[in-house]
Design a protein around this motif. Structure first.
Motif, PDB file in Angstrom:
ATOM      1  N   LYS A  29      53.659  48.035  77.987  1.00 68.52           N
ATOM      2  CA  LYS A  29      52.557  48.109  77.031  1.00 68.52           C
ATOM      3  C   LYS A  29      52.872  47.551  75.652  1.00 68.52           C
ATOM      4  O   LYS A  29      51.962  47.214  74.906  1.00 68.52           O
ATOM      5  CB  LYS A  29      52.093  49.559  76.891  1.00 68.52           C
ATOM      6  CG  LYS A  29      51.561  50.148  78.191  1.00 68.52           C
ATOM      7  CD  LYS A  29      51.073  51.568  77.989  1.00 68.52           C
ATOM      8  CE  LYS A  29      50.559  52.176  79.263  1.00 68.52           C
ATOM      9  NZ  LYS A  29      49.260  51.701  79.676  1.00 68.52           N
ATOM     10  N   GLY A  30      54.136  47.536  75.268  1.00 71.76           N
ATOM     11  CA  GLY A  30      54.521  47.063  73.944  1.00 71.76           C
ATOM     12  C   GLY A  30      54.384  48.129  72.870  1.00 71.76           C
ATOM     13  O   GLY A  30      55.250  48.296  72.044  1.00 71.76           O
ATOM     14  N   GLU A  31      53.266  48.857  72.916  1.00 70.71           N
ATOM     15  CA  GLU A  31      52.966  49.887  71.929  1.00 70.71           C
ATOM     16  C   GLU A  31      52.035  50.906  72.568  1.00 70.71           C
ATOM     17  O   GLU A  31      51.208  50.551  73.398  1.00 70.71           O
ATOM     18  CB  GLU A  31      52.281  49.229  70.727  1.00 70.71           C
ATOM     19  CG  GLU A  31      51.898  50.162  69.622  1.00 70.71           C
ATOM     20  CD  GLU A  31      51.307  49.413  68.451  1.00 70.71           C
ATOM     21  OE1 GLU A  31      52.031  48.634  67.800  1.00 70.71           O
ATOM     22  OE2 GLU A  31      50.105  49.590  68.203  1.00 70.71           O
ATOM     23  N   ILE A  32      52.186  52.174  72.177  1.00 71.88           N
ATOM     24  CA  ILE A  32      51.366  53.236  72.773  1.00 71.88           C
ATOM     25  C   ILE A  32      51.266  54.400  71.789  1.00 71.88           C
ATOM     26  O   ILE A  32      52.184  54.618  70.995  1.00 71.88           O
ATOM     27  CB  ILE A  32      51.967  53.694  74.125  1.00 71.88           C
ATOM     28  CG1 ILE A  32      51.020  54.608  74.882  1.00 71.88           C
ATOM     29  CG2 ILE A  32      53.318  54.329  73.925  1.00 71.88           C
ATOM     30  CD1 ILE A  32      51.462  54.913  76.320  1.00 71.88           C
ATOM     31  N   MET A  60      66.179  57.028  70.394  1.00 72.42           N
ATOM     32  CA  MET A  60      65.854  55.623  70.655  1.00 72.42           C
ATOM     33  C   MET A  60      65.610  54.860  69.355  1.00 72.42           C
ATOM     34  O   MET A  60      65.989  53.698  69.224  1.00 72.42           O
ATOM     35  CB  MET A  60      64.632  55.523  71.576  1.00 72.42           C
ATOM     36  CG  MET A  60      64.884  56.067  72.963  1.00 72.42           C
ATOM     37  SD  MET A  60      63.437  55.971  74.020  1.00 72.42           S
ATOM     38  CE  MET A  60      63.487  54.214  74.461  1.00 72.42           C
ATOM     39  N   GLU A  61      64.992  55.516  68.391  1.00 67.51           N
ATOM     40  CA  GLU A  61      64.724  54.874  67.107  1.00 67.51           C
ATOM     41  C   GLU A  61      66.030  54.633  66.347  1.00 67.51           C
ATOM     42  O   GLU A  61      66.237  53.564  65.769  1.00 67.51           O
ATOM     43  CB  GLU A  61      63.763  55.738  66.285  1.00 67.51           C
ATOM     44  CG  GLU A  61      63.131  55.006  65.128  1.00 67.51           C
ATOM     45  CD  GLU A  61      61.907  55.694  64.584  1.00 67.51           C
ATOM     46  OE1 GLU A  61      61.093  54.984  63.974  1.00 67.51           O
ATOM     47  OE2 GLU A  61      61.748  56.922  64.751  1.00 67.51           O
ATOM     48  N   LYS A  62      66.915  55.610  66.384  1.00 66.06           N
ATOM     49  CA  LYS A  62      68.224  55.474  65.737  1.00 66.06           C
ATOM     50  C   LYS A  62      69.022  54.324  66.349  1.00 66.06           C
ATOM     51  O   LYS A  62      69.757  53.627  65.659  1.00 66.06           O
ATOM     52  CB  LYS A  62      68.998  56.779  65.850  1.00 66.06           C
ATOM     53  CG  LYS A  62      70.276  56.811  65.064  1.00 66.06           C
ATOM     54  CD  LYS A  62      70.911  58.182  65.135  1.00 66.06           C
ATOM     55  CE  LYS A  62      72.218  58.192  64.365  1.00 66.06           C
ATOM     56  NZ  LYS A  62      72.882  59.485  64.428  1.00 66.06           N
ATOM     57  N   VAL A  77      54.151  54.513  68.994  1.00 63.85           N
ATOM     58  CA  VAL A  77      55.513  54.150  69.375  1.00 63.85           C
ATOM     59  C   VAL A  77      55.473  52.689  69.798  1.00 63.85           C
ATOM     60  O   VAL A  77      54.643  52.293  70.621  1.00 63.85           O
ATOM     61  CB  VAL A  77      56.032  55.031  70.535  1.00 63.85           C
ATOM     62  CG1 VAL A  77      57.475  54.686  70.858  1.00 63.85           C
ATOM     63  CG2 VAL A  77      55.883  56.504  70.209  1.00 63.85           C
ATOM     64  N   LYS A  78      56.378  51.908  69.230  1.00 62.29           N
ATOM     65  CA  LYS A  78      56.375  50.465  69.462  1.00 62.29           C
ATOM     66  C   LYS A  78      57.774  50.003  69.868  1.00 62.29           C
ATOM     67  O   LYS A  78      58.774  50.437  69.297  1.00 62.29           O
ATOM     68  CB  LYS A  78      55.947  49.762  68.169  1.00 62.29           C
ATOM     69  CG  LYS A  78      55.871  48.277  68.256  1.00 62.29           C
ATOM     70  CD  LYS A  78      55.390  47.715  66.928  1.00 62.29           C
ATOM     71  CE  LYS A  78      55.306  46.214  66.982  1.00 62.29           C
ATOM     72  NZ  LYS A  78      54.834  45.667  65.708  1.00 62.29           N
TER      73      LYS A  78
END
Length: 94
Positions: A29-32, A60-62, A77-78
């Motif tokens: 999706k790339g982004e959700i 995951m962001e870190k 979330v991207k």
């Protein structure tokens, strides 16, 4: 060349079944919206707390794999990084 510490951080970012599923969803999706992502994760893994998802998203962001941002009252979330993952097991060396 990527440093070993960066490689380890990325591996940690994907080293849980929930995080691997989040990555798979974002590849598609790339982004959700986080609320939609929670429904997907809840259905597959049976988690009952949004905080569980956000804890995994934080890892995951870190690691630099994803980014989260707010738009009005919704968190999105991207995917930020595509990781070349080997999906077949390696043969054991003798």
């Amino acid at each position: 060349m990527m440093q070993y510490l960066e490689i380890a951080k990325i591996c940690d970012g994907l080293a849980h079944p929930i995080r691997a599923k989040v990555y798979e969803v974002l590849l598609e999706k790339g982004e959700i919206k986080a609320s939609e992502l929670f429904e997907i994760i809840q259905k597959e893994f049976g988690i009952s707390s949004r905080q569980t998802l956000f804890t995994h998203l934080g890892v995951m962001e870190k690691a630099g794999i994803i980014e989260t941002y707010k738009k009005k009252r919704e968190v999105y979330v991207k995917l930020k990084m595509i990781v070349d993952v080997i999906t077949k097991p390696c043969e054991m060396m003798a």
